[in-house]
Motif scaffolding. Structure first.
Motif, PDB file in Angstrom:
ATOM      1  N   TYR A   1       0.859  -1.177   0.000  1.00 37.60           N
ATOM      2  CA  TYR A   1       0.000   0.000   0.000  1.00 37.60           C
ATOM      3  C   TYR A   1       0.903   1.238   0.000  1.00 37.60           C
ATOM      4  N   PRO A   2       1.217   1.764  -1.179  1.00 38.88           N
ATOM      5  CA  PRO A   2       2.221   2.831  -1.272  1.00 38.88           C
ATOM      6  C   PRO A   2       1.674   4.208  -0.916  1.00 38.88           C
ATOM      7  N   PHE A   3       2.578   5.067  -0.476  1.00 39.38           N
ATOM      8  CA  PHE A   3       2.331   6.495  -0.391  1.00 39.38           C
ATOM      9  C   PHE A   3       3.011   7.102  -1.618  1.00 39.38           C
ATOM     10  N   PHE A   4       2.960   8.424  -1.765  1.00 33.12           N
ATOM     11  CA  PHE A   4       3.666   9.074  -2.860  1.00 33.12           C
ATOM     12  C   PHE A   4       5.171   8.851  -2.698  1.00 33.12           C
ATOM     13  N   SER A   5       5.863   8.548  -3.800  1.00 31.97           N
ATOM     14  CA  SER A   5       7.316   8.483  -3.728  1.00 31.97           C
ATOM     15  C   SER A   5       7.870   9.897  -3.641  1.00 31.97           C
ATOM     16  N   SER A   6       9.062  10.025  -3.089  1.00 31.14           N
ATOM     17  CA  SER A   6       9.688  11.344  -2.983  1.00 31.14           C
ATOM     18  C   SER A   6       9.911  11.961  -4.359  1.00 31.14           C
ATOM     19  N   VAL A   7      10.196  11.120  -5.348  1.00 32.49           N
ATOM     20  CA  VAL A   7      10.410  11.632  -6.703  1.00 32.49           C
ATOM     21  C   VAL A   7       9.103  12.159  -7.285  1.00 32.49           C
ATOM     22  N   GLN A   8       8.007  11.440  -7.044  1.00 33.86           N
ATOM     23  CA  GLN A   8       6.704  11.889  -7.530  1.00 33.86           C
ATOM     24  C   GLN A   8       6.344  13.248  -6.927  1.00 33.86           C
ATOM     25  N   LEU A   9       6.583  13.411  -5.634  1.00 31.35           N
ATOM     26  CA  LEU A   9       6.315  14.686  -4.977  1.00 31.35           C
ATOM     27  C   LEU A   9       7.222  15.794  -5.516  1.00 31.35           C
ATOM     28  N   ALA A  10       8.501  15.446  -5.769  1.00 30.52           N
ATOM     29  CA  ALA A  10       9.432  16.453  -6.275  1.00 30.52           C
ATOM     30  C   ALA A  10       9.006  16.974  -7.640  1.00 30.52           C
ATOM     31  N   PHE A  11       8.578  16.074  -8.533  1.00 26.49           N
ATOM     32  CA  PHE A  11       8.117  16.525  -9.847  1.00 26.49           C
ATOM     33  C   PHE A  11       6.833  17.333  -9.728  1.00 26.49           C
ATOM     34  N   ALA A  12       5.992  16.994  -8.752  1.00 24.06           N
ATOM     35  CA  ALA A  12       4.772  17.774  -8.542  1.00 24.06           C
ATOM     36  C   ALA A  12       5.122  19.198  -8.121  1.00 24.06           C
ATOM     37  N   ARG A  13       6.110  19.337  -7.235  1.00 21.77           N
ATOM     38  CA  ARG A  13       6.539  20.677  -6.815  1.00 21.77           C
ATOM     39  C   ARG A  13       7.198  21.417  -7.979  1.00 21.77           C
ATOM     40  N   MET A  14       7.849  20.674  -8.828  1.00 20.06           N
ATOM     41  CA  MET A  14       8.533  21.239  -9.996  1.00 20.06           C
ATOM     42  C   MET A  14       7.527  21.599 -11.093  1.00 20.06           C
ATOM     43  N   LYS A  15       6.331  20.963 -11.004  1.00 24.09           N
ATOM     44  CA  LYS A  15       5.237  21.176 -11.967  1.00 24.09           C
ATOM     45  C   LYS A  15       5.618  20.722 -13.377  1.00 24.09           C
ATOM     46  N   GLU A  16       6.250  19.554 -13.448  1.00 22.60           N
ATOM     47  CA  GLU A  16       6.620  18.973 -14.745  1.00 22.60           C
ATOM     48  C   GLU A  16       6.305  17.491 -14.752  1.00 22.60           C
ATOM     49  N   SER A  17       6.063  16.961 -15.948  1.00 23.32           N
ATOM     50  CA  SER A  17       5.804  15.531 -16.098  1.00 23.32           C
ATOM     51  C   SER A  17       7.078  14.748 -15.794  1.00 23.32           C
ATOM     52  N   TRP A  18       6.891  13.489 -15.442  1.00 21.10           N
ATOM     53  CA  TRP A  18       8.070  12.700 -15.052  1.00 21.10           C
ATOM     54  C   TRP A  18       8.147  11.327 -15.713  1.00 21.10           C
ATOM     55  N   GLN A  19       7.225  11.064 -16.656  1.00 25.81           N
ATOM     56  CA  GLN A  19       7.273   9.755 -17.309  1.00 25.81           C
ATOM     57  C   GLN A  19       8.469   9.612 -18.245  1.00 25.81           C
ATOM     58  N   ASP A  20       9.077  10.741 -18.631  1.00 24.35           N
ATOM     59  CA  ASP A  20      10.203  10.692 -19.557  1.00 24.35           C
ATOM     60  C   ASP A  20      11.544  10.892 -18.861  1.00 24.35           C
ATOM     61  N   ALA A  21      11.573  10.800 -17.534  1.00 24.68           N
ATOM     62  CA  ALA A  21      12.813  11.032 -16.793  1.00 24.68           C
ATOM     63  C   ALA A  21      13.629   9.749 -16.661  1.00 24.68           C
ATOM     64  N   TYR A  22      14.936   9.933 -16.493  1.00 30.20           N
ATOM     65  CA  TYR A  22      15.835   8.822 -16.153  1.00 30.20           C
ATOM     66  C   TYR A  22      15.982   8.822 -14.631  1.00 30.20           C
ATOM     67  N   PHE A  23      15.793   7.666 -14.009  1.00 32.77           N
ATOM     68  CA  PHE A  23      15.837   7.569 -12.554  1.00 32.77           C
ATOM     69  C   PHE A  23      17.094   6.820 -12.117  1.00 32.77           C
ATOM     70  N   ALA A  24      17.731   7.333 -11.078  1.00 34.89           N
ATOM     71  CA  ALA A  24      18.912   6.675 -10.528  1.00 34.89           C
ATOM     72  C   ALA A  24      18.982   6.969  -9.040  1.00 34.89           C
ATOM     73  N   SER A  25      19.573   6.058  -8.315  1.00 43.17           N
ATOM     74  CA  SER A  25      19.767   6.248  -6.884  1.00 43.17           C
ATOM     75  C   SER A  25      21.246   6.222  -6.550  1.00 43.17           C
ATOM     76  N   VAL A  26      21.692   7.232  -5.812  1.00 44.70           N
ATOM     77  CA  VAL A  26      23.044   7.227  -5.238  1.00 44.70           C
ATOM     78  C   VAL A  26      22.911   7.202  -3.720  1.00 44.70           C
ATOM     79  N   HIS A  27      21.752   6.749  -3.251  1.00 42.34           N
ATOM     80  CA  HIS A  27      21.505   6.596  -1.820  1.00 42.34           C
ATOM     81  C   HIS A  27      22.147   5.294  -1.358  1.00 42.34           C
ATOM     82  N   GLY A  28      23.208   5.403  -0.591  1.00 39.51           N
ATOM     83  CA  GLY A  28      23.928   4.217  -0.153  1.00 39.51           C
ATOM     84  C   GLY A  28      24.679   3.518  -1.264  1.00 39.51           C
ATOM     85  N   ARG A  29      24.887   4.195  -2.381  1.00 43.86           N
ATOM     86  CA  ARG A  29      25.579   3.604  -3.528  1.00 43.86           C
ATOM     87  C   ARG A  29      26.635   4.572  -4.044  1.00 43.86           C
ATOM     88  N   SER A  30      27.588   4.030  -4.759  1.00 42.89           N
ATOM     89  CA  SER A  30      28.616   4.868  -5.359  1.00 42.89           C
ATOM     90  C   SER A  30      28.061   5.629  -6.560  1.00 42.89           C
TER      91      SER A  30
END
Length: 402
Positions: A96-125
């Protein structure tokens, strides 16, 4: 375990971000699992709790045997770089998900996000990030305290990626939420909350290099210019390597790095590991990596020494052996992953014969392409052809089992 485990995503505002029904499930459960921040929102919970602190393997093993009514608390969308993806492959879940942080960020940015490249450097190099995202119009990055927005900005500036602007969203969904646009220079000098998302948007053109980068584009050793795998040979050799987007590649005797650089652009989601014995050539390789926006591991050493630190490869290119071909092939043939390929370039008949025999002795089939390339060259008002040195391109793969 009869009933599936419920995984409930939460926002930064804690229990205020979940439905009353979800809260009811939590208090009706016998075991509540989550991070310290999530569990602190339910300090009055009467059942047993498990705090997630490290890896998920032990937790998954415990949950496989769990018979009690269990709820797991997670951040945002548990299936977006969260615990849901891993645990769902081990135990039966309802998510049962809540909004992802990325989804909220694009909402604040007021831009679509289906065409974005996603990557995580959280705990990663961040290793390899530039080649994965280079040229993308929008890039969404999950960060952490170590890989902060300022560190990301310095990393991108080192590769000259100044065509990107950054939107940083901090503490999304909480009272301390803050968002704003930054140039990379501004982001490099600023301080941010440890809870943030970075979205990069391309506002200018990015340099593009098709397969077969011209030789003169590479920084090379002087006055001995020309110690490079020529464009035509490079293209044929890369074709024989059969690279995929996630391939792990070795480049032995990388010199200017031309093969490794082009391999990194093909295997953008993989990893390239290069070795070169000449320190001056290796420095040129590092400069070329910056120029062509590739980020791979290039070390100084004389193979086979140094190869033990590389992960097992899917493909190996051998441009030079400095007389140690037998020892190098022992390592390469033993470490190559199943269905992998080795491509070796040789300039002499003796090297060709030795390589083909060495592959045969190690249970490999080898095919050879003799590349005799000539390039046009103007002479007064006419045009003639100038021959490059012939090169034997030896491609080897493990023999099929009978």
């Amino acid at each position: 375990m009869e009933n599936p485990i419920k995984v409930i995503g939460m926002g930064e505002d804690g229990r205020n971000t979940i439905l009353p029904l979800y809260e009811q499930w939590i208090y009706e459960s016998e075991l509540l699992v989550g991070g310290e921040r999530q569990l602190s929102c339910f300090s009055d919970y009467q059942g047993e709790t498990i705090t997630i602190k490290g890896g998920l393997r032990e937790l998954a093993s415990a949950l496989e045997e769990e018979k009690r009514n269990t709820v797991i608390l997670a951040s945002g969308d548990p299936l977006f770089y969260g615990i849901g993806g891993y645990l769902s492959s081990k135990v039966k879940l309802e998510i049962y998900p809540f909004f992802s942080s990325v989804q909220l960020a694009f909402a604040r940015m007021k831009e679509s996000w289906q065409d974005a490249y996603f990557a995580s450097v959280h705990g990663r190099s961040m290793k390899g990030l530039i080649q994965r995202m280079d040229g993308c119009g929008k890039v969404a990055l999950l960060t952490d305290k170590e890989n902060s927005p300022s560190k990301i900005a310095r990393y991108l500036l080192s590769y000259g990626a100044e065509e990107y602007r950054a939107f940083v969203a901090e503490n999304l969904g909480s009272a301390g939420e803050r968002t704003g646009w930054y140039s990379l220079e501004e982001m490099a000098a600023a301080d941010f909350s440890s809870l943030n998302v970075v979205i990069l948007k391309k506002t200018g053109s990015s340099p593009e290099w098709p397969i077969g980068i011209p030789d003169e584009e590479f920084l090379q050793r002087r006055p001995d210019k020309g110690l490079i795998t020529k464009k035509e040979i490079r293209t044929l050799s890369l074709s024989e390597l059969k690279l995929k987007k996630n391939s792990v590649v070795w480049d032995i005797g990388t010199c200017t790095g031309s093969i490794a650089i082009e391999a990194a652009k093909i295997a953008r989601e993989g990893a390239v590991f290069a070795i070169e014995k000449n320190e001056q050539d290796l420095e040129n390789c590092h400069q070329n990596m910056k120029r062509f926006r590739t980020d791979f591991t290039a070390v100084c050493g004389k193979a086979p020494e140094g190869l033990e630190g590389f992960p097992d490869p899917d493909a190996i290119f051998i441009g030079g052996t400095a007389g140690g071909m037998e020892e190098i092939l022992d390592v390469c043939c033993s470490r190559l992953r199943p269905a992998g390929r080795i491509v070796l370039n040789a300039a002499t008949i003796e090297s060709l014969a030795g390589a083909v025999k060495a592959f045969k002795d190690r249970g490999y089939d080898a095919s050879v392409t003799l590349a005799q390339i000539s390039r046009s060259k103007p002479i007064l008002q006419l045009t003639r052809f100038e021959a490059l040195n012939p090169v034997y391109i030896i491609s080897a793969k493990r023999k099929e089992e009978a």
